[in-house]
Scaffold this active site. Structure first.
Site, short mmCIF file in Angstrom:
data_model
loop_
_atom_site.label_atom_id
_atom_site.label_comp_id
_atom_site.label_asym_id
_atom_site.label_seq_id
_atom_site.Cartn_x
_atom_site.Cartn_y
_atom_site.Cartn_z
N LYS A 266 0.78 -1.10 0.18
CA LYS A 266 -0.07 0.02 -0.11
C LYS A 266 1.01 1.34 0.10
O LYS A 266 1.95 1.26 0.47
CB LYS A 266 -1.01 -0.10 1.00
CG LYS A 266 -0.42 0.16 2.76
CD LYS A 266 -1.40 0.18 3.36
CE LYS A 266 -0.87 0.41 4.99
NZ LYS A 266 -2.07 0.19 6.03
N GLY B 107 -0.75 4.03 19.10
CA GLY B 107 -0.53 5.23 18.49
C GLY B 107 0.90 5.55 18.10
O GLY B 107 1.22 6.25 17.07
N LYS C 225 7.57 8.95 18.89
CA LYS C 225 5.75 9.04 19.32
C LYS C 225 6.09 8.18 20.71
O LYS C 225 6.93 7.38 20.90
CB LYS C 225 5.09 8.24 18.27
CG LYS C 225 4.51 9.12 17.27
CD LYS C 225 3.44 8.58 16.64
CE LYS C 225 3.01 9.52 15.46
NZ LYS C 225 1.96 8.64 14.65
#
Lengths: 338, 338
Positions: free
Chosen positions: B70, B236, B242
């Site tokens: 993708k 997340g 992060k």
């Protein structure tokens, strides 16, 4: 703002080699101006299936502003199953917005841009008076190479089609090519003789320009046969270990690459460099550098010139953009709001 | 043998979270049996456009025998242009033949498989008597996490929806989620209380299971608030820098990864490992190892458990296969012979 879906047959109908030649030349120039990025190749071998896939992707800026990818699959056992051994799809995105603009069969576009690449090498580097072209490899790439070269160099009046691995294929191509050029590429080759050969020597001795498009892994063209001033566009070598020319042909030749890093790694120059017959430092430049006059081309009529082209995904992108624009103008394909 | 083209809306209609849960679980197991390959990530930042793209690809064997990719684009400036900031397409190929079988919007499938991943972590690791779920982040991922978790753990009767960055979004979701679960996921949540919170503390102190789906780059859940026996599914953190949990939560916790290498590099555990609060050697295993009983799960009701999930393209592939099969059965989508 839908995504246009185009099949191989639709692309074949809407795309013209003359447009592709122009786009491929533009993209080579953009690359040499730093206006493109080739993203890392992803490839894989399916061991049990004895098959392979690769994902090529990249980004071209300038007037194009396109990015995308193609996934090509090579499953040789498909032939026995009545399925195509090669297939692949590409996706094209507008790099201003990241929105997809097209999804299409990758195979015909790959053939078109590869034909354009070989011919642009001949046109940029072969002697101005070149009249005899030789194609090594009479497979599916050959007609694209011949069409593109005859468009750029219409004074060529003799084309040797050589296939040492499959001579009947060379004969069949020589018999049908004039008609195929007319029908598929709108190229009038009525003044050109097409001669099939099983062995390369006769043709090499006479050729002004040679395009190689085989899967060979050892030299099929020997240095002794090469007359002064011959140009070679080498398209077949695009993976480690592939080789079509005797390494000695590189000695003293003016050598150009489509992408230096990639050619050194997997191109026709890979083995000459590995063996020390040729040095990376002796590459004159990339073909785009020549097209923007950053480096010099052929210096005299006795030099050998070589254009090593391993294939750049950014060429497919630009060719795909032509296909999308022409298909839209012809109201062809299905546009889907994904 | 055509390629099925599916839009986001079509996928939404044909795909069921229950099927996706089953497939995602199967793929985690296949991964732990060595029956999958994650191919290298290709990513790029478009500087001038302040945008990014990535290409994720892979291959899953076993009953699936699928490969594909993708491409996701993130162009934040699109919002001002009235275009979606995120979009992407995926391609799915049959790995027996290399033939393409589907081309589809990637966004809905990504949400579905991410929801399934979070929920599978909860189901495999939360205490058997868990009744209170907390979701950190009330954005587009939240409904998928809630739906999948309520399917696997129907005894959950209270869901805190916490969004410290956008509290009105948490309120709106709490107000509409029961209906959305019914309509979009066929989940009856009439016996569940949904409570919006601006701050995490109250909810964390009460939660038996916590799913984090924010873009946070510093801890939003502090160790002091965590009661014994809480499970965390951290979705997340999927890029360097992060972080959603206080690093100290990792101390003494039983920690699992979807892919150890990827979690160490970009997951929730990246920063605790970098700071020395947690060690890679202390990871219990991958979630697939747990699902095939190669490693042990929760050992008692007082332990903290953490499932760090960074996302695996092979999950998308399996979910896409479900979408293709269901769409064909429902005669939905356009099938094109490319």
């Amino acid at each position: 703002m839908g995504v246009l879906i185009l099949t191989r047959e639709q692309i074949k109908q809407v795309i013209d080699m003359r447009d592709v030649l122009e786009k491929v030349r533009d993209v080579y120039k953009l690359k040499s101006k730093g206006e493109s990025v080739i993203w890392p190749l992803v490839n894989y071998e399916f061991e049990k299936e004895n098959a392979a896939m690769d994902i090529r992707s990249g980004y071209v800026m300038g007037n194009e502003q396109l990015h995308g990818l193609k996934m090509l699959n090579n499953f040789p056992a498909n032939t026995e199953k009545g399925l195509p051994p090669f297939n692949g799809l590409m996706m094209v995105y507008d790099s201003n917005t990241g929105m997809p603009i097209g999804i299409m069969d990758a195979s015909y576009i790959t053939c078109m841009r590869t034909g354009a690449a070989g011919a642009i090498g001949v046109d940029a580097l072969a002697r101005k008076d070149a009249k005899t072209l030789m194609i090594l490899g009479a497979g599916k790439q050959a007609p694209f190479q011949i069409a593109a070269t005859l468009i750029l160099r219409p004074q060529i009046n003799k084309v040797y089609i050589v296939d040492p691995v499959n001579y009947p294929q060379a004969i069949a191509l020589a018999n049908r090519i004039e008609q195929q050029l007319k029908e598929e590429f709108d190229v009038d080759a009525s003044g050109v003789s097409f001669i099939a050969e099983e062995h390369a020597e006769t043709a090499v001795r006479e050729a002004d320009a040679v395009i190689t498009v085989t899967r060979a892994t050892k030299p099929m063209i020997m240095n002794d046969w090469v007359k002064p001033g011959t140009h070679f566009s080498c398209l077949g070598s695009d993976m480690e270990g592939k080789e079509e020319l005797d390494e000695n042909i590189f000695i003293g030749a003016r050598v150009y690459a489509d992408d230096i890093a990639q050619c050194v790694r997997v191109g026709e120059m890979e083995i000459p460099i590995a063996k020390g017959t040729f040095r990376k430092e002796d590459i004159v430049g990339e073909i785009g550098d020549l097209l923007i006059n950053d480096v010099k081309g052929r210096e005299n009529d006795a030099q050998t010139t070589i254009f090593d082209a391993t294939g750049l995904y950014i060429l497919d992108l630009a060719a795909a953009k032509v296909a999308i624009a022409n298909a839209k103008a012809a109201n062809m394909g299905i546009e889907i709001d994904m």
